[in-house]
Design an enzyme around this catalytic site. Structure first.
Site, PDB file in Angstrom:
ATOM      1  N   HIS A  80       0.844  -1.195   0.000  1.00 62.96           N
ATOM      2  CA  HIS A  80       0.000   0.000   0.000  1.00 62.96           C
ATOM      3  C   HIS A  80       0.876   1.241   0.000  1.00 62.96           C
ATOM      4  O   HIS A  80       1.887   1.301   0.690  1.00 62.96           O
ATOM      5  CB  HIS A  80      -0.885   0.004   1.247  1.00 62.96           C
ATOM      6  N   ASP A 159     -14.475   2.785   4.993  1.00 67.46           N
ATOM      7  CA  ASP A 159     -13.367   3.573   4.437  1.00 67.46           C
ATOM      8  C   ASP A 159     -13.759   4.212   3.118  1.00 67.46           C
ATOM      9  O   ASP A 159     -13.395   5.346   2.837  1.00 67.46           O
ATOM     10  CB  ASP A 159     -12.105   2.724   4.247  1.00 67.46           C
ATOM     11  N   ARG A 166     -13.533  12.729   3.430  1.00 65.64           N
ATOM     12  CA  ARG A 166     -12.297  13.412   3.853  1.00 65.64           C
ATOM     13  C   ARG A 166     -11.699  14.184   2.688  1.00 65.64           C
ATOM     14  O   ARG A 166     -11.184  15.288   2.847  1.00 65.64           O
ATOM     15  CB  ARG A 166     -11.281  12.387   4.366  1.00 65.64           C
ATOM     16  N   SER A 181      -7.442   4.219   7.998  1.00 65.90           N
ATOM     17  CA  SER A 181      -7.881   3.977   6.620  1.00 65.90           C
ATOM     18  C   SER A 181      -7.021   2.887   5.967  1.00 65.90           C
ATOM     19  O   SER A 181      -7.529   1.907   5.405  1.00 65.90           O
ATOM     20  CB  SER A 181      -7.772   5.291   5.834  1.00 65.90           C
ATOM     21  N   LYS A 185      -8.184  -1.461   5.622  1.00 65.08           N
ATOM     22  CA  LYS A 185      -8.252  -2.100   4.304  1.00 65.08           C
ATOM     23  C   LYS A 185      -7.289  -3.272   4.225  1.00 65.08           C
ATOM     24  O   LYS A 185      -7.622  -4.340   3.720  1.00 65.08           O
ATOM     25  CB  LYS A 185      -7.890  -1.080   3.208  1.00 65.08           C
TER      26      LYS A 185
HETATM   27  N1  URA Z   1      -4.130   6.240   1.655  1.00 64.90           N
HETATM   28  C1  URA Z   1      -5.186   5.635   2.232  1.00 64.90           C
HETATM   29  O1  URA Z   1      -5.525   4.493   1.934  1.00 64.90           O
HETATM   30  N2  URA Z   1      -5.883   6.301   3.153  1.00 64.90           N
HETATM   31  C2  URA Z   1      -5.563   7.551   3.523  1.00 64.90           C
HETATM   32  O2  URA Z   1      -6.207   8.077   4.366  1.00 64.90           O
HETATM   33  C3  URA Z   1      -4.462   8.198   2.913  1.00 64.90           C
HETATM   34  C4  URA Z   1      -3.755   7.507   1.977  1.00 64.90           C
END
Ligand code: URA
Length: 432
Positions: A80, A159, A166, A181, A185
């Site tokens: 990620h 999310d 957001r 967040s 995930k």
């Molecule tokens: N990447 C994400 O998955 N969430 C965030 O809040 C910021 C970057």
């Protein structure tokens, strides 16, 4: 909800029940966007402590399906990025590491603020489908060693809704909100090991090494609690990654990188993150030997073959991967030129990201449509020599009027000097 907003506004600390109430109420539609937006702003100013962040991560993770990857043999690794400009790393890394034998089960997101999203990029390939059931996702990973899917309404719906809110309420860059967040995930997606590309700098949500360390610490603790392995690689996002910004432009650059002809910074980052994924996945003893194997896969065509296979199994038209000339081109191109002779001293990734959003490559509101062919091709980056009149970047757009808005950001993005600036390392530090 009004009481909970006031509690956070006044600096109070939420209980697990309160956090669950907010997340469940929002996901099931009992709490309206405007109240959650107010709560997010209160969190932005007053923060969440580590306990509240853990409760929020847990509530978000449990807001939808939890994917069980245990039927897939091997150690499953996810990756990620906390978001950057020109960050097409997943498009390269996924197939590259899958070609090395590490099963890649990747759940990706859409563009957020000035940063692009992997799903938007992949969807510039006609037919490429990112919505699928958990069963189909697992089947693809079992058969092909890779699948990239969207966090659809069944996967971490909290999310999906919060991320979009957001994005349009100025509440993205808060460490607890980012940590919950990302980790909700990653945990819901079920991988055994997770490599985080934690970006810092002008173009990232995190600006300082202190905040990056804090974010890495929270994510490492969460992963440990949940019995997963995690490595966070802190990488530079002062200037954009590679030369292409915008969806189809980035896919084309990713394809070149998979063919061993990519820009140095993108290739270096993919080798570093890929090596960490291989070590976590038990396919290499150390980063140095992993990088050697990965470089060979870029050179012998196996990584690119895996990308073509990925496009095929997810319904995309492989002709676009095989011949990048098929990608639709933007109608208008505008050359942005230097007004100075010397060196590019600094290239502000945030301004470049904002310019590309103005051209149509990103979303200004959560309902905005993406223009896949819009974006920016950088010609000159930090440290390059320039002569007045040289083309610094080419802007691609389908509506001539949008150039004016983008231009303002382009002018702020480039700064110049008469002396060559010092090089800064791309990989800052690694937390494991
Ligand atoms: N990447 C994400 O998955 N969430 C965030 O809040 C910021 C970057």
């Amino acid at each position: 909800m009004l009481d909970l907003i006031k509690k956070k506004r006044n600096g109070g600390v939420h209980s697990p029940d309160e956090i669950n109430e907010i997340i469940d109420g929002f996901v099931f539609g009992h709490i309206p966007d405007y109240q959650v937006a107010a709560w997010l702003m209160a969190v932005y100013f007053n923060g969440l402590n580590d306990q509240e962040t853990a409760y929020l991560t847990d509530a978000m993770m449990r807001s939808g399906d939890l994917i069980d990857l245990s039927s897939i043999p091997g150690i499953k690794i996810d990756k990620h990025s906390t978001g950057g400009v020109g960050d097409k790393t997943t498009l390269v890394l996924g197939p590259l590491v899958a070609a090395a034998g590490v099963p890649i089960a990747k759940m990706s997101g859409r563009g957020l603020g000035h940063t692009g999203g992997t799903l938007d990029k992949l969807e510039s390939i006609p037919g490429f489908n990112v919505d699928m059931t958990a069963e189909h996702f697992c089947d693809l990973v079992k058969k092909h060693g890779i699948a990239i899917c969207s966090q659809n309404s069944r996967l971490v719906p909290a999310d999906k809704k919060l991320y979009a809110l957001r994005d349009v309420t100025g509440t993205v860059d808060n460490i607890s909100l980012i940590a919950s967040s990302v980790m909700s995930k990653k945990l819901a997606c079920g991988a055994d090991g997770i490599v985080i590309d934690l970006k810092i700098g002008d173009g990232a949500f995190i600006k300082t090494i202190e905040d990056a360390s804090k974010l890495a610490e929270i994510m490492l603790a969460t992963a440990k609690n949940m019995g997963r392995k995690l490595v966070a690689v802190v990488t530079d996002m002062e200037e954009p990654l590679g030369y292409a910004i915008g969806n189809s432009l980035e896919v084309i650059e990713a394809i070149h990188t998979l063919q061993g002809k990519g820009p140095d910074d993108l290739t270096e980052l993919c080798l570093e993150l890929g090596a960490q994924m291989m070590v976590l996945g038990g396919k290499a003893d150390g980063a140095a030997s992993a990088k050697k194997q990965l470089r060979a896969l870029l050179e012998n065509g196996k990584a690119f073959e895996k990308f073509v296979e990925l496009v095929k199994i997810q319904g995309g038209n492989i002709q676009y991967a095989l011949h990048t000339g098929h990608f639709k081109k933007a109608t208008y191109k505008f050359e942005f030129k230097a007004t100075f002779s010397g060196f590019v001293k600094h290239l502000n990734a945030m301004e470049i990201g904002l310019a590309s959003v103005k051209l149509g490559a990103g979303r200004e509101t959560k309902e905005s449509a993406i223009d896949h062919s819009a974006g920016i091709e950088l010609i000159k980056k930090v440290g390059d020599t320039i002569i007045e009149g040289d083309v610094l970047a080419v802007l691609h757009c389908n509506n001539e009027k949008l150039f004016v808005n983008a231009l303002e950001h382009m002018q702020k993005a480039y700064t110049f000097s008469t002396e060559k600036p010092e090089e800064t390392p791309l990989i800052k530090t690694i937390f494991a």
